[in-house]
Design an enzyme around this catalytic site. Structure first.
Site, PDB file in Angstrom:
ATOM      1  N   ASP A  62     124.244  47.316  -4.845  1.00 47.01           N
ATOM      2  CA  ASP A  62     122.938  46.476  -4.588  1.00 47.01           C
ATOM      3  C   ASP A  62     122.453  45.893  -5.761  1.00 47.01           C
ATOM      4  O   ASP A  62     121.209  45.350  -5.897  1.00 47.01           O
ATOM      5  CB  ASP A  62     122.010  47.022  -3.789  1.00 47.01           C
ATOM      6  CG  ASP A  62     121.137  48.339  -4.485  1.00 47.01           C
ATOM      7  OD1 ASP A  62     121.407  48.458  -5.785  1.00 47.01           O
ATOM      8  OD2 ASP A  62     120.410  48.750  -3.960  1.00 47.01           O
TER       9      ASP A  62
ATOM     10  N   SER B 174     114.360  53.664  -2.644  1.00 45.96           N
ATOM     11  CA  SER B 174     114.940  54.120  -4.141  1.00 45.96           C
ATOM     12  C   SER B 174     114.398  55.479  -4.464  1.00 45.96           C
ATOM     13  O   SER B 174     114.696  56.454  -3.469  1.00 45.96           O
ATOM     14  CB  SER B 174     114.257  53.105  -4.885  1.00 45.96           C
ATOM     15  OG  SER B 174     115.007  53.170  -6.244  1.00 45.96           O
TER      16      SER B 174
ATOM     17  N   HIS C   4     118.606  45.364  -4.561  1.00 40.91           N
ATOM     18  CA  HIS C   4     117.916  46.634  -4.438  1.00 40.91           C
ATOM     19  C   HIS C   4     116.297  46.403  -3.995  1.00 40.91           C
ATOM     20  O   HIS C   4     115.756  47.137  -3.261  1.00 40.91           O
ATOM     21  CB  HIS C   4     117.764  47.320  -5.901  1.00 40.91           C
ATOM     22  CG  HIS C   4     117.210  48.931  -5.909  1.00 40.91           C
ATOM     23  ND1 HIS C   4     118.114  49.749  -5.046  1.00 40.91           N
ATOM     24  CD2 HIS C   4     116.206  49.322  -6.508  1.00 40.91           C
ATOM     25  CE1 HIS C   4     117.345  50.884  -5.421  1.00 40.91           C
ATOM     26  NE2 HIS C   4     116.204  50.437  -6.129  1.00 40.91           N
TER      27      HIS C   4
END
Length: 420
Positions: free
Chosen positions: A350, A186, A383
């Site tokens: 996601d 991320s 995610h």
């Protein structure tokens, strides 16, 4: 099996990493977490002037205390927002902590500093090839900060990049000079990407064997706009006072990095109100509309220049991401404007990151001469699923092992031991 073959097997087994003997011929691993995925400590000095006595009294007599995550779960939201907020100084053109608040990132280089990575770290350690502090490392950071383009100061960002470079070099030195495999998630992907671009190409090729990006949205994401408008994503409980959420979210340098970038999102409508439509090309107008005019200068001068293009890092990259999960891509505000709750229109991604941003690097780097790129799509993986979904975990570990060399070594050993 003849004598020569027995000798070859014995020599190979001596060089292969086994349980209890970490490292061996493998490349070390450095983990870079995402937003809120490592601990932060704080200390309050006499210069701290709390808005209410309770904000300072809770930690009286303590030198350092855990600000994130434990304190976040028990603290008064207003106190936490005060202590975690940053201040942008337009004269110095840099961010700093609130007056009287000192912070630090504990346990740098150790995986024990990470939050939410436990299963992945355990799976790597259980292979018998990796051990914390020897062949497995972590580079936690103060996720409220980011870095700035050339010509703009970024004290915290520069400090982190220097520590990360030293850690990668140390990991290599402790493992026979072998280049490191850097695994990021991320926001950590965005930081790692900019870190690579900031290092000389010779350094990258010497010290980085491969980068594994997990959910790398290098074009921002749609919800980044809604977070600034509403204060969502601050880390405070949803029932926390709106002013506290807004203060914490908007003060953080990293909040502006979440915004969708013009290069990737273009004129796609992201936020719609009764009178206006805002796209990534109209972020300045959006910031002014939500009353965040103080965010305009740092956005224009410190964020946009870093994401105007996505040049390839020129080190081997594996990018892994989830698809097929309902993901916010447009926010429609009604009569109450930004004071109300928007209707959300969903698209692919996601769950947090939009597909258009996740595939941006793939689109830009595919076919570039000298840029090695491997893409792994995981349908239905959200995610944070890389750290919880069993199938995703297995795939991530396999990709890391392949990048670090252990898959190839094991295949060679099996061929020697079991081939006819």
């Amino acid at each position: 099996m003849d004598l020569l073959r027995l000798v070859a097997v014995a020599l190979l087994l001596l060089t292969l990493p086994t349980r209890g003997r970490c490292g061996g011929n493998l490349h070390p691993i450095v983990l870079v977490p995402g937003y809120g995925s490592n601990r932060l400590d704080a200390r309050l000095t006499p210069a701290y002037q709390p808005s209410a006595p309770r904000c300072g009294a809770r930690e009286e007599g303590k030198e350092w205390f855990e600000l994130w995550p434990n304190h976040a779960a028990t603290s008064d939201p207003t106190c936490l927002a005060e202590q975690m907020s940053l201040v942008y100084d337009p004269v110095a053109d840099d961010y700093r902590n609130a007056a009287g608040v000192l912070t630090r990132v504990p346990s740098f280089s150790s995986t024990r500093s990470l939050i939410g990575w436990d299963l992945l770290v355990r799976r790597l350690e259980e292979t018998g090839h990796y051990r914390d502090g020897e062949s497995l490392f972590a580079a936690p950071f103060d996720f409220r900060y980011t870095v700035a383009p050339r010509g703009h100061p970024s004290a915290e960002g520069a400090r982190y990049f220097a520590r990360l470079a030293r850690l990668v070099e140390r990991a290599s030195r402790l493992n026979g000079g072998r280049a490191a495999v850097v695994v990021a998630h991320s926001q950590g992907c965005a930081l790692t990407y900019q870190f690579l671009l900031a290092r000389p190409l010779a350094w990258r090729r010497r010290y980085v064997k491969r980068v594994v990006f997990l959910a790398a949205a290098l074009g921002g994401f749609a919800e980044g706009m809604n977070m600034l408008a509403t204060g969502e994503g601050s880390g405070l409980p949803n029932d926390a006072p709106r002013p506290a959420r807004m203060m914490l979210t908007r003060s953080q340098q990293s909040a502006l990095w979440r915004l969708p970038t013009p290069m990737v999102f273009g004129d796609r409508p992201v936020v719609v109100t009764k009178n206006s439509t805002y796209s990534a090309n109209k972020i300045v107008e959006f910031l002014e509309a939500i009353g965040f005019t103080e965010g305009v200068k740092p956005y224009v001068t410190r964020v946009l220049p870093m994401w105007e293009a996505l040049p390839p890092p020129m080190v081997p990259v594996t990018t892994m991401y989830g698809v097929g999960v309902r993901t916010p891509e447009k926010f429609i505000y009604g009569e109450d404007g930004f004071e109300g709750t928007p209707e959300v229109v969903y698209g692919d991604g996601d769950g947090d990151m939009n597909t258009v941003s996740i595939v941006a690097a793939e689109k830009e780097w595919s076919g570039v001469e000298g840029q090695i790129l491997k893409v792994v799509r995981l349908p239905g993986v959200c995610h944070t699923g890389f750290f919880s979904d069993d199938l995703a975990l297995k795939r991530v570990v396999a990709e890391i092992q392949e990048a670090a060399g252990s898959m190839e070594l094991h295949q060679n050993r099996e061929n020697l031991l079991f081939s006819e």
